[in-house]
Motif scaffolding. Structure first.
Motif, PDB file in Angstrom:
ATOM      1  N   ALA A 114       0.837  -1.207   0.000  1.00  0.00           N
ATOM      2  CA  ALA A 114       0.000   0.000   0.000  1.00  0.00           C
ATOM      3  C   ALA A 114       0.867   1.251   0.000  1.00  0.00           C
ATOM      4  O   ALA A 114       0.583   2.218  -0.724  1.00  0.00           O
ATOM      5  CB  ALA A 114      -0.938  -0.009   1.203  1.00  0.00           C
ATOM      6  N   VAL A 115       1.933   1.244   0.790  1.00  0.00           N
ATOM      7  CA  VAL A 115       2.862   2.380   0.800  1.00  0.00           C
ATOM      8  C   VAL A 115       3.576   2.484  -0.553  1.00  0.00           C
ATOM      9  O   VAL A 115       3.753   3.582  -1.092  1.00  0.00           O
ATOM     10  CB  VAL A 115       3.868   2.245   1.957  1.00  0.00           C
ATOM     11  N   LEU A 116       3.944   1.336  -1.130  1.00  0.00           N
ATOM     12  CA  LEU A 116       4.562   1.331  -2.452  1.00  0.00           C
ATOM     13  C   LEU A 116       3.624   1.941  -3.491  1.00  0.00           C
ATOM     14  O   LEU A 116       4.055   2.709  -4.349  1.00  0.00           O
ATOM     15  CB  LEU A 116       4.937  -0.095  -2.862  1.00  0.00           C
ATOM     16  N   ASN A 117       2.340   1.616  -3.413  1.00  0.00           N
ATOM     17  CA  ASN A 117       1.375   2.149  -4.367  1.00  0.00           C
ATOM     18  C   ASN A 117       1.267   3.669  -4.247  1.00  0.00           C
ATOM     19  O   ASN A 117       1.152   4.372  -5.250  1.00  0.00           O
ATOM     20  CB  ASN A 117       0.014   1.485  -4.174  1.00  0.00           C
ATOM     21  N   ALA A 118       1.304   4.171  -3.033  1.00  0.00           N
ATOM     22  CA  ALA A 118       1.287   5.627  -2.838  1.00  0.00           C
ATOM     23  C   ALA A 118       2.561   6.249  -3.417  1.00  0.00           C
ATOM     24  O   ALA A 118       2.505   7.320  -4.044  1.00  0.00           O
ATOM     25  CB  ALA A 118       1.148   5.955  -1.357  1.00  0.00           C
ATOM     26  N   ALA A 119       3.692   5.581  -3.239  1.00  0.00           N
ATOM     27  CA  ALA A 119       4.953   6.086  -3.783  1.00  0.00           C
ATOM     28  C   ALA A 119       4.919   6.088  -5.308  1.00  0.00           C
ATOM     29  O   ALA A 119       5.400   7.042  -5.940  1.00  0.00           O
ATOM     30  CB  ALA A 119       6.122   5.245  -3.277  1.00  0.00           C
ATOM     31  N   VAL A 120       4.369   5.062  -5.912  1.00  0.00           N
ATOM     32  CA  VAL A 120       4.248   5.018  -7.364  1.00  0.00           C
ATOM     33  C   VAL A 120       3.374   6.169  -7.851  1.00  0.00           C
ATOM     34  O   VAL A 120       3.696   6.832  -8.836  1.00  0.00           O
ATOM     35  CB  VAL A 120       3.652   3.653  -7.820  1.00  0.00           C
ATOM     36  N   ALA A 121       2.290   6.433  -7.149  1.00  0.00           N
ATOM     37  CA  ALA A 121       1.384   7.527  -7.538  1.00  0.00           C
ATOM     38  C   ALA A 121       2.105   8.877  -7.537  1.00  0.00           C
ATOM     39  O   ALA A 121       1.895   9.704  -8.416  1.00  0.00           O
ATOM     40  CB  ALA A 121       0.187   7.568  -6.615  1.00  0.00           C
ATOM     41  N   VAL A 122       2.954   9.086  -6.551  1.00  0.00           N
ATOM     42  CA  VAL A 122       3.580  10.397  -6.392  1.00  0.00           C
ATOM     43  C   VAL A 122       4.898  10.506  -7.168  1.00  0.00           C
ATOM     44  O   VAL A 122       5.163  11.537  -7.788  1.00  0.00           O
ATOM     45  CB  VAL A 122       3.839  10.668  -4.882  1.00  0.00           C
ATOM     46  N   LEU A 123       5.696   9.458  -7.159  1.00  0.00           N
ATOM     47  CA  LEU A 123       7.053   9.564  -7.689  1.00  0.00           C
ATOM     48  C   LEU A 123       7.213   9.172  -9.149  1.00  0.00           C
ATOM     49  O   LEU A 123       8.189   9.558  -9.790  1.00  0.00           O
ATOM     50  CB  LEU A 123       7.992   8.711  -6.831  1.00  0.00           C
ATOM     51  N   TRP A 124       6.291   8.380  -9.677  1.00  0.00           N
ATOM     52  CA  TRP A 124       6.394   7.959 -11.087  1.00  0.00           C
ATOM     53  C   TRP A 124       5.914   9.111 -11.954  1.00  0.00           C
ATOM     54  O   TRP A 124       4.741   9.436 -11.983  1.00  0.00           O
ATOM     55  CB  TRP A 124       5.554   6.726 -11.310  1.00  0.00           C
ATOM     56  N   THR A 125       6.816   9.719 -12.685  1.00  0.00           N
ATOM     57  CA  THR A 125       6.444  10.851 -13.540  1.00  0.00           C
ATOM     58  C   THR A 125       6.679  10.546 -14.994  1.00  0.00           C
ATOM     59  O   THR A 125       7.410   9.707 -15.377  1.00  0.00           O
ATOM     60  CB  THR A 125       7.231  12.117 -13.173  1.00  0.00           C
TER      61      THR A 125
END
Length: 125
Positions: A114-125
């Motif tokens: 779940a934390v990884l998914n939040a990181a993907v949402a924010v950091l994947w550009t």
């Protein structure tokens, strides 16, 4: 329609907060003393469900009406991770409520993903 889209974004963020916050409350909070079997809470379960539902509606509405241009690979990765998280939370909660054994590592995996998914949402550009 932009207002509906923004309300869905808000619901999506609340779902993430419920999922990740429920996990941290389970790990560090007093919930662990009351829940020695380490069973995910209903907050985690509904947070995971809300994440999938609002995410799908956001992408559909964004593409069809609002005019958002999404990176479909990113959306696919996020959907796959969200489905795995939901499956882990659903299965461990169900097993725990029935008194069956399961590995606490599955709950930790759900929280980490779940934390990884939040990181993907924010950091994947």
């Amino acid at each position: 329609m932009d207002d509906v889209y923004q309300l869905l974004v808000f619901a999506h963020v609340l779902g993430m907060a419920a999922l990740v916050g429920g996990y941290f409350a389970l790990v560090w909070g007093s919930a662990r003393a009351q829940n020695p079997a380490f069973v995910p809470s209903a907050v985690m379960l509904w947070g995971a469900r809300i994440q999938i539902l609002t995410g799908l509606v956001l992408v559909g509405l964004g593409e069809a009406v609002v005019g958002q241009d999404y990176d479909h690979v990113k959306i696919g990765v996020k959907l796959l991770v969200a489905l795995v998280v939901t499956a882990l939370v659903e299965s461990t909660r169900g097993r725990g409520r029935r008194g069956q054994s399961f590995s606490p590592g599955l709950v930790h995996a759900a929280g980490a993903l779940a934390v990884l998914n939040a990181a993907v949402a924010v950091l994947w550009t």
